[in-house]
Design an enzyme around this catalytic site. Structure first.
Site, PDB file in Angstrom:
ATOM      1  N   ALA A 129      -0.643   3.296   7.541  1.00  0.00           N
ATOM      2  CA  ALA A 129       0.000   4.191   8.502  1.00  0.00           C
ATOM      3  C   ALA A 129      -0.394   3.843   9.936  1.00  0.00           C
ATOM      4  O   ALA A 129       0.456   3.800  10.832  1.00  0.00           O
ATOM      5  CB  ALA A 129      -0.372   5.645   8.190  1.00  0.00           C
ATOM      6  N   SER A 182      -4.825  -3.439   9.091  1.00  0.00           N
ATOM      7  CA  SER A 182      -3.535  -3.936   8.604  1.00  0.00           C
ATOM      8  C   SER A 182      -3.642  -4.843   7.389  1.00  0.00           C
ATOM      9  O   SER A 182      -3.270  -6.011   7.438  1.00  0.00           O
ATOM     10  CB  SER A 182      -2.809  -4.681   9.735  1.00  0.00           C
ATOM     11  OG  SER A 182      -1.465  -4.938   9.366  1.00  0.00           O
ATOM     12  N   CYS A 202      -3.035  -1.943  -1.683  1.00  0.00           N
ATOM     13  CA  CYS A 202      -2.410  -1.972  -3.003  1.00  0.00           C
ATOM     14  C   CYS A 202      -2.499  -3.349  -3.637  1.00  0.00           C
ATOM     15  O   CYS A 202      -2.345  -3.499  -4.848  1.00  0.00           O
ATOM     16  CB  CYS A 202      -0.950  -1.570  -2.900  1.00  0.00           C
ATOM     17  SG  CYS A 202      -0.707  -0.003  -2.066  1.00  0.00           S
ATOM     18  N   VAL A 247     -14.758   6.661  15.134  1.00  0.00           N
ATOM     19  CA  VAL A 247     -14.479   7.841  15.962  1.00  0.00           C
ATOM     20  C   VAL A 247     -15.301   8.995  15.396  1.00  0.00           C
ATOM     21  O   VAL A 247     -15.218   9.320  14.213  1.00  0.00           O
ATOM     22  CB  VAL A 247     -12.976   8.165  15.967  1.00  0.00           C
ATOM     23  CG1 VAL A 247     -12.708   9.432  16.780  1.00  0.00           C
ATOM     24  CG2 VAL A 247     -12.193   6.993  16.555  1.00  0.00           C
ATOM     25  N   ASP A 299      -2.316   8.647   4.288  1.00  0.00           N
ATOM     26  CA  ASP A 299      -3.026   9.334   3.210  1.00  0.00           C
ATOM     27  C   ASP A 299      -3.793  10.578   3.658  1.00  0.00           C
ATOM     28  O   ASP A 299      -4.154  11.407   2.826  1.00  0.00           O
ATOM     29  CB  ASP A 299      -4.014   8.372   2.530  1.00  0.00           C
ATOM     30  CG  ASP A 299      -3.318   7.323   1.681  1.00  0.00           C
ATOM     31  OD1 ASP A 299      -2.079   7.361   1.581  1.00  0.00           O
ATOM     32  OD2 ASP A 299      -4.020   6.467   1.101  1.00  0.00           O
ATOM     33  N   ASN A 302       3.540   3.923   5.250  1.00  0.00           N
ATOM     34  CA  ASN A 302       4.348   3.084   6.130  1.00  0.00           C
ATOM     35  C   ASN A 302       5.490   3.856   6.764  1.00  0.00           C
ATOM     36  O   ASN A 302       5.753   3.735   7.967  1.00  0.00           O
ATOM     37  CB  ASN A 302       4.925   1.912   5.323  1.00  0.00           C
ATOM     38  CG  ASN A 302       4.061   0.684   5.443  1.00  0.00           C
ATOM     39  OD1 ASN A 302       4.077   0.019   6.481  1.00  0.00           O
ATOM     40  ND2 ASN A 302       3.281   0.392   4.412  1.00  0.00           N
TER      41      ASN A 302
END
Lengths: 449, 449
Positions: B11, B38, B42, B79, B283, B305
């Site tokens: 995402a 990136s 899967c 973060v 997710d 995505n």
């Protein structure tokens, strides 16, 4: 109740079996001029190819099985006339001289389609064939054995399937197609790629002549030379005529059964003709295109099976409608899967739509999977409503599955925007994370603005 | 415009790329505690299996490619806090001690999900792994080499994919699953068949223990023994914890971002959280089930995505909605394709539907084709509306394609009767003349009466 079915391949056999299940006490008869009933016509190219050795495997249900379930099979019995006023048919035993009459309560016409034979092929050459019946299939496989060079006239589904079969048997094939590319039921962006694939993947055995037609076959008992309208001539050992089919409707037409404007028998959604108690189904019957709601004639085995089922339910007193077709089809040339549903762009334009389309090529699986292949997809949509009109896909990968996914959407008038929302399964061995269908829909959406 | 994205796998990476395309003058940054961005999570089971040798193939877009297109990648930068009032984030460099602050105009939370680690696995054993990050994948492949026996705790998608990978490398695997069968997101008629297939097709290397859980791992630096709640104990060389995942939401939650009742971040269809200029996708975000229109949490890469794309369009000033999911998924165990969409029967019942269902097994191609295989399909429908609720398919043949065909129908609330009308492609190498989907729908229709 006496149910008579004329023709016993896909639609006829299905109607018989389903009618007997619906009305176990009825008397069900199939009359056919053919030597066989209930066989898979669509499987004949694979039998000819040698994918399996026994043609009996093509028999879906044997005469013995039919008889055991109480369905009477009359092969080599040609129906010569339908007499609706008397609810009778006139039948000729092909092994005898005389005709006889059979009464019916319900009559089903499932006479199918026949090869269109151009004038140049009407002389009785021994080595000229077309592929419709099981006998044709058996004869072609036998004749192929001694042929070195085979000419295929026409470039439709069966022509391509037979070319694959011949190449598999190391025959030289010359295919002659009137249109600029073979498989002209696809748009040219797609059919040109298919033609390119065939030429590149046939060990040099295939030659394709486009925008030309055969004008003459020369020989004595057997054709030896082929002459085209552009004056091209070549030697051949065998000729396949595969330049179209037409519905077999003379029997029906002579009995006063109405034909539609496509030339096939006009039926309603219950498979009823204009004459009470007479039904028609399968390749001899006209169909409705579910997108445009207009009559079309697309003779395919899957449709014939469905129509046979619907005819059987209705003639047995039930109610069932056949809603129509989308022109969905799939075929294979070696590793290439070729598939379509709905309208091509040229069909869409002809049907009056203002079309917009996209053609993209993308991997069918995650790029790192060893078995990854490319798929090329064309999506066609209507500019006004944004509704999808059709899909064409080709590829060594899973092209056909994308087309079936679109088919069910066409049934409900899905829009380009809705297709983007579909949650398709994803896993690296099966697709890219954004499937080619979704990518194509996203591009179409931007084109629509 | 400064766009900050927390997390850079599916995402996050998608949001970054799409935002930069939408707003070329914007400043786009990805912050991640991970070593990589990136990559295809899967795909890791196939890398572990050895289907390809270079893990770099899993990288969808390299850091260099991102930087070249003007997107700044900050790996190993965790973060620690989101400060919505100041539109800032606090970041810790994992290779240094000190924190620093970064301002944002738009913030995207794409922190993903993390493995649920049961208490028994919380000690730091060297040979206990879970599979989430690329580092996990690389470590598991390395550790697997010296293991003779591997224990897999859990029986979900990843557990089954890893079992396939281990068996391919001739490892003994003991899989422990709490439910009566593995893959409990399928109905038992289907999951029992999958389990049977795995046991029969793994050269005796796989043992499955059902209705039991691990209670203790025994060892020093490395686990040597596994003890289950039923008192079963066995030796092992390596343990995979695959007993579920949970959304990574602490950072968001501490900043006052609302979670939904599923425990994932609550977002609207534009991927906006309750705080202005903060989006969430992938997710870590809650989704809507398109059939029941209720919130669900199903973390899958294809959804991530799509959501990243939608978040990017909206934060760039455009308007785009993510409509939701159907729970569509596919996986493979050797030759067996396993696929689902929509509700299983147990999910349908739980969601309040009065369900009716059918399970049938049929050939995926014409019976005479050499490559013919079986497919088993379960269709679930709603008794009241006759609408389809879901499909599950397994088979050595083309099982998954039937499921995607249903998925697009679910989007439009297709009924059992409508499914019968779909014109699916047919040709002997691709399906039977009446596809299993249509046969199943016909049976369901009779059940519905």
């Amino acid at each position: 109740m006496k149910i008579i079915i004329i023709g016993g391949v896909a639609a006829g056999a299905k109607t018989a079996a389903k009618s007997k299940r619906e009305l176990p006490d009825s008397e069900v008869h199939i009359y056919t001029k053919d030597n066989y009933v209930s066989y898979s016509s669509c499987g004949m190219p694979y039998y000819i190819a040698g994918d399996f050795q026994d043609w009996q495997k093509l028999i879906v249900r044997s005469t013995e099985e039919f008889e055991k379930s109480g369905i009477h099979i009359h092969t080599r019995q040609q129906v010569m006339k339908i007499l609706p006023a008397d609810k009778k048919i006139a039948v000729k035993d092909l092994d005898k001289e005389d005709w006889y009459f059979v009464e019916y309560d319900k009559l089903v016409i499932a006479t199918g389609a026949e090869a269109f034979i151009p004038d140049f092929a009407k002389s009785k050459f021994k080595n000229v064939f077309s592929l419709r019946t099981l006998d044709d299939g058996i004869a072609i496989r036998e004749a192929m054995k001694n042929a070195k060079h085979i000419t295929v006239v026409g470039g439709g589904y069966i022509a391509v399937e037979l070319t694959e079969a011949f190449v598999k048997n190391k025959k030289n094939v010359t295919l002659i197609e009137r249109a600029p590319y073979i498989l002209s039921m696809f748009d040219e962006e797609i059919s040109s790629l298919i033609q390119e694939y065939i030429l590149a993947n046939s060990d040099g055995l295939v030659k394709i002549i486009n925008e030309d037609t055969v004008t003459e076959l020369i020989g004595d008992e057997n054709v030896k030379d082929v002459i085209t309208s552009k004056g091209y001539g070549f030697d051949t050992d065998m000729v396949i005529i595969s330049s179209g089919v037409k519905p077999t409707v003379d029997l029906a037409s002579e009995a006063g059964i109405l034909l539609g404007k496509t030339g096939a028998i006009k039926v309603n959604s219950r498979m009823e003709t204009n004459i009470p108690d007479i039904y028609a189904c399968g390749d001899c019957a006209e169909k409705i295109n579910m997108i445009s709601n207009t009559p079309v004639w697309v003779p395919l085995g899957s449709t014939a099976n469905k129509e046979g089922r619907v005819a059987a339910i209705n003639l047995s007193g039930g109610v069932e409608d056949f809603e129509g077709i989308l022109g969905s089809a799939v075929l294979r040339y070696k590793g290439l899967n070729i598939s379509r549903t709905g309208f091509t762009e040229k069909e869409g334009i002809k049907a009056g739509y203002d079309t917009v389309s996209v053609v993209i090529t993308k991997r069918d699986k995650a790029g790192y999977m060893p078995e990854v292949q490319n798929v090329t997809l064309k999506l066609v949509a209507d500019k006004r409503s944004h509704k999808l009109l059709g899909a064409q896909a080709i590829g060594c990968g899973d092209a056909d599955k994308r087309v079936n996914t679109v088919a069910i959407g066409l049934l409900r008038g899905i829009t380009v925007e809705e297709l983007i929302d579909v949650d398709l399964t994803y896993s690296p061995p099966f697709s890219t994370s954004i499937d080619i269908l979704i990518s194509a829909a996203q591009i179409l959406k931007s084109k629509l603005g």
